[in-house]
Design a protein around this motif. Structure first.
Motif, mmCIF file in Angstrom:
data_model
loop_
_atom_site.group_PDB
_atom_site.id
_atom_site.type_symbol
_atom_site.label_atom_id
_atom_site.label_comp_id
_atom_site.label_asym_id
_atom_site.label_seq_id
_atom_site.Cartn_x
_atom_site.Cartn_y
_atom_site.Cartn_z
ATOM 1 N N ARG A 108 0.826 -1.207 0.000
ATOM 2 C CA ARG A 108 0.000 0.000 0.000
ATOM 3 C C ARG A 108 0.861 1.259 0.000
ATOM 4 N NH1 ARG A 108 -2.117 -0.413 4.920
ATOM 5 N NH2 ARG A 108 -0.808 1.196 5.856
ATOM 6 N N THR A 109 1.824 1.328 0.895
ATOM 7 C CA THR A 109 2.654 2.531 0.977
ATOM 8 C C THR A 109 3.588 2.655 -0.218
ATOM 9 O OG1 THR A 109 4.156 1.288 2.425
ATOM 10 C CG2 THR A 109 2.546 2.728 3.485
ATOM 11 N N GLN A 110 4.024 1.539 -0.757
ATOM 12 C CA GLN A 110 4.860 1.597 -1.959
ATOM 13 C C GLN A 110 4.077 2.143 -3.134
ATOM 14 O OE1 GLN A 110 6.461 -2.395 -2.280
ATOM 15 N NE2 GLN A 110 8.244 -1.883 -1.032
ATOM 16 N N LEU A 111 2.799 1.804 -3.207
ATOM 17 C CA LEU A 111 1.950 2.333 -4.265
ATOM 18 C C LEU A 111 1.829 3.849 -4.138
ATOM 19 C CD1 LEU A 111 0.078 1.623 -6.652
ATOM 20 C CD2 LEU A 111 -1.784 1.353 -4.988
ATOM 21 N N ILE A 112 1.703 4.320 -2.922
ATOM 22 C CA ILE A 112 1.648 5.763 -2.697
ATOM 23 C C ILE A 112 2.954 6.423 -3.114
ATOM 24 C CG2 ILE A 112 1.536 7.545 -0.899
ATOM 25 C CD1 ILE A 112 -0.375 5.685 0.628
ATOM 26 N N SER A 113 4.071 5.868 -2.680
ATOM 27 C CA SER A 113 5.364 6.486 -2.980
ATOM 28 C C SER A 113 5.694 6.443 -4.464
ATOM 29 C CB SER A 113 6.474 5.820 -2.159
ATOM 30 O OG SER A 113 6.563 4.440 -2.442
ATOM 31 N N GLU A 114 5.234 5.407 -5.152
ATOM 32 C CA GLU A 114 5.470 5.321 -6.598
ATOM 33 C C GLU A 114 4.755 6.436 -7.355
ATOM 34 O OE1 GLU A 114 4.108 1.425 -7.484
ATOM 35 O OE2 GLU A 114 5.874 0.421 -6.612
ATOM 36 N N ASN A 115 3.710 6.972 -6.760
ATOM 37 C CA ASN A 115 2.945 8.047 -7.393
ATOM 38 C C ASN A 115 3.239 9.409 -6.772
ATOM 39 O OD1 ASN A 115 0.694 6.867 -9.387
ATOM 40 N ND2 ASN A 115 1.027 5.401 -7.720
ATOM 41 N N ALA A 116 4.360 9.529 -6.076
ATOM 42 C CA ALA A 116 4.691 10.765 -5.364
ATOM 43 C C ALA A 116 4.738 11.970 -6.298
ATOM 44 C CB ALA A 116 6.023 10.605 -4.633
ATOM 45 N N GLN A 117 5.275 11.803 -7.503
ATOM 46 C CA GLN A 117 5.375 12.941 -8.419
ATOM 47 C C GLN A 117 3.994 13.429 -8.856
ATOM 48 O OE1 GLN A 117 8.602 14.354 -9.413
ATOM 49 N NE2 GLN A 117 7.081 15.979 -9.663
ATOM 50 N N TRP A 118 3.071 12.488 -9.049
ATOM 51 C CA TRP A 118 1.709 12.896 -9.420
ATOM 52 C C TRP A 118 1.088 13.743 -8.313
ATOM 53 C CZ3 TRP A 118 -3.198 12.920 -7.668
ATOM 54 C CH2 TRP A 118 -4.214 13.188 -8.577
ATOM 55 N N PHE A 119 1.225 13.293 -7.079
ATOM 56 C CA PHE A 119 0.646 14.042 -5.962
ATOM 57 C C PHE A 119 1.291 15.418 -5.831
ATOM 58 C CE2 PHE A 119 -0.422 9.656 -4.552
ATOM 59 C CZ PHE A 119 -1.782 9.838 -4.361
ATOM 60 N N ALA A 159 -9.707 12.733 -0.346
ATOM 61 C CA ALA A 159 -10.959 12.891 -1.090
ATOM 62 C C ALA A 159 -10.740 12.921 -2.600
ATOM 63 C CB ALA A 159 -11.657 14.177 -0.645
ATOM 64 N N ASP A 160 -9.536 12.605 -3.054
ATOM 65 C CA ASP A 160 -9.227 12.691 -4.477
ATOM 66 C C ASP A 160 -9.576 11.393 -5.202
ATOM 67 O OD1 ASP A 160 -7.380 12.813 -6.994
ATOM 68 O OD2 ASP A 160 -7.288 14.817 -6.126
ATOM 69 N N ASP A 161 -10.024 11.522 -6.443
ATOM 70 C CA ASP A 161 -10.344 10.336 -7.244
ATOM 71 C C ASP A 161 -9.126 9.447 -7.454
ATOM 72 O OD1 ASP A 161 -12.987 11.004 -7.469
ATOM 73 O OD2 ASP A 161 -12.762 12.024 -9.396
ATOM 74 N N LYS A 162 -7.934 10.001 -7.291
ATOM 75 C CA LYS A 162 -6.711 9.208 -7.445
ATOM 76 C C LYS A 162 -6.682 8.063 -6.439
ATOM 77 C CE LYS A 162 -2.544 8.722 -9.339
ATOM 78 N NZ LYS A 162 -2.364 8.433 -10.791
ATOM 79 N N MET A 163 -7.252 8.282 -5.261
ATOM 80 C CA MET A 163 -7.288 7.230 -4.249
ATOM 81 C C MET A 163 -8.131 6.046 -4.711
ATOM 82 S SD MET A 163 -5.364 8.062 -1.804
ATOM 83 C CE MET A 163 -4.548 9.456 -1.077
ATOM 84 N N LEU A 164 -9.195 6.344 -5.426
ATOM 85 C CA LEU A 164 -10.027 5.274 -5.966
ATOM 86 C C LEU A 164 -9.325 4.582 -7.122
ATOM 87 C CD1 LEU A 164 -13.508 7.069 -6.002
ATOM 88 C CD2 LEU A 164 -12.550 5.597 -4.242
ATOM 89 N N ALA A 165 -8.691 5.373 -7.981
ATOM 90 C CA ALA A 165 -8.003 4.809 -9.136
ATOM 91 C C ALA A 165 -6.882 3.868 -8.714
ATOM 92 C CB ALA A 165 -7.454 5.937 -10.015
ATOM 93 N N LEU A 166 -6.217 4.187 -7.596
ATOM 94 C CA LEU A 166 -5.123 3.344 -7.101
ATOM 95 C C LEU A 166 -5.630 2.174 -6.260
ATOM 96 C CD1 LEU A 166 -2.530 6.099 -6.050
ATOM 97 C CD2 LEU A 166 -2.440 4.630 -8.077
ATOM 98 N N GLY A 167 -6.927 2.163 -5.988
ATOM 99 C CA GLY A 167 -7.487 1.078 -5.187
ATOM 100 C C GLY A 167 -7.214 1.214 -3.708
#
Length: 644
Positions: free
Chosen positions: A310-321, A465-473
């Motif tokens: 879960r946290t790796q998925l977040i960190s992999e998308n750090a630039q997007w955030f 509350a961002d749709d990105k959270m849903l997109a990442l599951g």
């Protein structure tokens, strides 16, 4: 396993389990064991940093506890035992959260009688005269409420150094401290050292000097013990990078050179192959009113491989955030570097992480290291799991959550959103944004910690509350985030105030941060169509009427908080904190205390460590590390005082 050990004062003592420890290899278990010994060896450093009389008081009270031969059921003795338990919990005589000095519930005459009955040798003293000197000293410290009343004072308009009892300074003023460290900074310095992080500042014969924490300096004996156990741990490291890290940490402890600490921090960031990691050193600066001095702390941990996905998925998308953050483009990092995030199991807690501990950590703290190399974050899963287990079934929700619909929302999604908000706060929030070129890292001074915690919290709140959270599951649906928005506002506006003594101000940086965000949000919602405090049956409730618009408020707050941080706008930081984050309405405060008293819930919780017991073969080799979860709070504290 029994998760609750005992409750006293405003504290509940819990146990945590080392999930999966049995599946680790023998080499890994021994590595954890030696790292844990290093973590426990610095305990007395933290006690001393938190007040110059703490170690003396702890020793005296432990001696009375062991040797008192009077009636142990009398009220005074029971009150003395609770006082001692609070000293253990807070690493000294000041509350671990609000920093106020404990008020003894036992009489001065009882203390004197119990103290006088102790032989001076038992107290480690050389004579009866020395014992009498110590007696007079302790009576003033313990019973004079006006003498050194607060460990960390952040009251505006006073000398924060002279009015704080923390033991980072001696005979110096705030102005002298600021001048001393200001003189060390070079113009245009791009990689500034964390000046003052590992030292005490004192005045001798009119001259301000620094006493550095190192093997042949201040705290040398304890630091040598830490080095001893680190050296043994190094032999069982999982890889060459871990060996290198430990060697660098030892060299830093030997010299006290902050440049070496920065080199160690960068090397520590680069190690992510091993399953086991640790923190050991003078790290967080919340215990210093000026945010310069690091309190000693330690933690040993190992990865929860499944949850870490879960946290790796977040960190992999750090630039997007970072790119989509609602802050000004000037303050965004063009390239986010080295974001590493794991869910871990705590294996041992020490120093400023024990018994009360964080559930998420993001390091290093140096802004230039974050900018050039990134950061490493952990969410401590096994501690969060215990919190969730012991809170289940309490009457808190029915008392404080406004309606059944909101309670159902929190029951369904509260746990996952709490964890995810911690992930976002630690993994990305602290590492997001950047300072402008000419902004000094300590430009916000005493308000810096609160602003930084607010920045990380707002980052997490905005993106939940961002749709990105849903997109990442990461979240199951568009409704889930609302549980966190509600509980965050409830905590910041109402329930966290139970942690503050009635009539006192908020002092601790994390609590100030939450109050700042929540109260500021009320002020920004001028028409009260988004969020409000409402009165039902004579009690205040939080009502959130429009979650989407509340998110817009969080976005505006994040943009302004990031600007303040990036530009070093001290005056705006001071205004926001003093207006929204410090004061509590007395009647509202009184109401919250009464409602909590009815529930019988301890507002603070801390943890016992597992007792690690090595097993040996006939040749003296360790063949296993067994875990004992049965040790009581008192036994563990007395054992640590004897061993460390």
């Amino acid at each position: 396993m029994k998760y609750i050990d005992e409750k006293f004062a405003d504290i509940q003592i819990l146990r945590y389990k080392l999930v999966g420890f049995e599946e680790l290899s023998l080499r890994q278990k021994i590595y954890i064991y030696y790292l844990s010994k290093a973590v426990l060896s610095g305990r007395d450093i933290t006690f001393d940093q938190f007040g110059k009389y703490n170690l003396r008081i702890r020793k005296v009270f432990e001696c009375i506890y062991l040797n008192y031969d009077g009636n142990r059921d009398n009220q005074d003795f029971r009150a003395l035992v609770i006082y001692l338990k609070r000293v253990w919990f807070s690493n000294g005589i000041y509350h671990h959260y609000n920093c106020d000095k404990f008020t003894p519930k036992f009489s001065k005459s009882f203390f004197c009688e119990a103290y006088d009955a102790l032989p001076y040798e038992l107290l480690g003293l050389s004579s009866d005269d020395a014992k009498q000197e110590l007696r007079a000293e302790l009576l003033k410290v313990i019973f004079d409420e006006d003498y050194l009343p607060k460990r960390v004072n952040k009251t505006e308009g006073v000398d924060l150094i002279r009015t704080s009892a923390c033991n980072f300074y001696e005979d110096v003023s705030q102005k002298e401290v600021e001048q001393f460290y200001g003189s060390l900074k070079a113009d245009g310095e791009t990689r500034p050292a964390s000046y003052g992080l590992n030292s005490k500042l004192i005045k001798i014969n009119g001259e301000v000097k620094e006493l550095v924490y190192k093997a042949d300096g201040l705290y040398g004996e304890k630091i040598c013990q830490i080095i001893h156990w680190l050296s043994k741990a190094k032999q069982y490291a999982e890889n060459k990078q871990q060996e290198k890290i430990i060697s660098m940490l030892i060299k830093y402890y030997q010299t006290g050179d902050l440049a070496l600490f920065d080199e160690y921090s960068v090397a520590w960031l680069k190690e992510h192959e091993g399953q086991i990691d640790f923190i050991n050193g003078f790290i967080e600066v919340y215990g210093d009113p000026l945010g310069l001095k690091g309190s000693w702390e330690g933690i040993v941990e190992y990865k929860d491989v499944i949850a870490t996905k879960r946290t790796q998925l977040i960190s992999e998308n750090a630039q997007w955030f970072e790119d989509h953050s609602p802050i000004d483009d000037r303050f965004k990092k063009k390239t986010v570097r080295g974001v590493t995030a794991n869910v871990v199991c705590a294996a041992m807690l020490g120093g400023d992480e024990y018994p009360s501990t964080a559930i998420g950590i993001n390091l290093p703290n140096a802004d230039w290291i974050r900018a050039e190399y990134g950061s490493k974050s952990v969410t401590i899963g096994n501690l969060i799991d215990v919190y969730n287990k012991v809170s289940h079934g309490s009457d808190f929700m029915s008392e404080f959550v406004i309606d059944s619909k909101t309670r159902q929302l929190i029951n369904e999604y509260g746990a996952i959103c709490d964890v995810l908000h911690t992930d976002m706060h630690e993994c990305l929030g602290h590492g997001s944004g950047q300072l402008l070129k000419d902004t000094a890292p300590d430009a916000l001074k005493a308000y810096g910690n609160t602003i930084e915690e607010a920045r990380a919290d707002l980052f997490g709140l905005y993106y939940l509350a961002d749709d990105k959270m849903l997109a990442l599951g990461l979240l199951p649906n568009r409704e889930a985030y609302k549980s966190q928005y509600y509980t965050y506002m409830l905590n910041g506006l109402l329930t966290q105030s139970v942690r503050i003594e009635l009539g006192k101000n908020i002092e601790e940086a994390h609590m100030r941060n939450r109050a700042l965000i929540a109260n500021w949000a009320l002020d920004m919602d001028t028409e009260h169509q988004i969020v409000s405090l409402e009165i039902h049956d004579g009690k205040h409730d939080v009502m959130v009427k429009d979650y989407e618009r509340l998110r817009n408020i969080f976005a505006r707050q994040l943009a302004e908080i990031q600007r303040i941080k990036s530009e070093g706008d001290y005056e705006k930081a001071r205004m926001l904190v003093e207006k929204y984050a410090v004061h509590i309405d007395f009647q509202l405060h009184q109401e919250i205390h009464k409602r909590y008293e009815k529930l019988g819930i301890a507002p603070y919780k801390g943890f016992l460590n597992p007792w690690m017991k090595p097993k040996y073969d006939a040749a003296g080799n360790i063949v296993d590390i067994e875990l004992d979860y049965t040790e009581s709070y008192t036994h563990q504290m007395m054992r640590y005082s004897g061993e460390y």
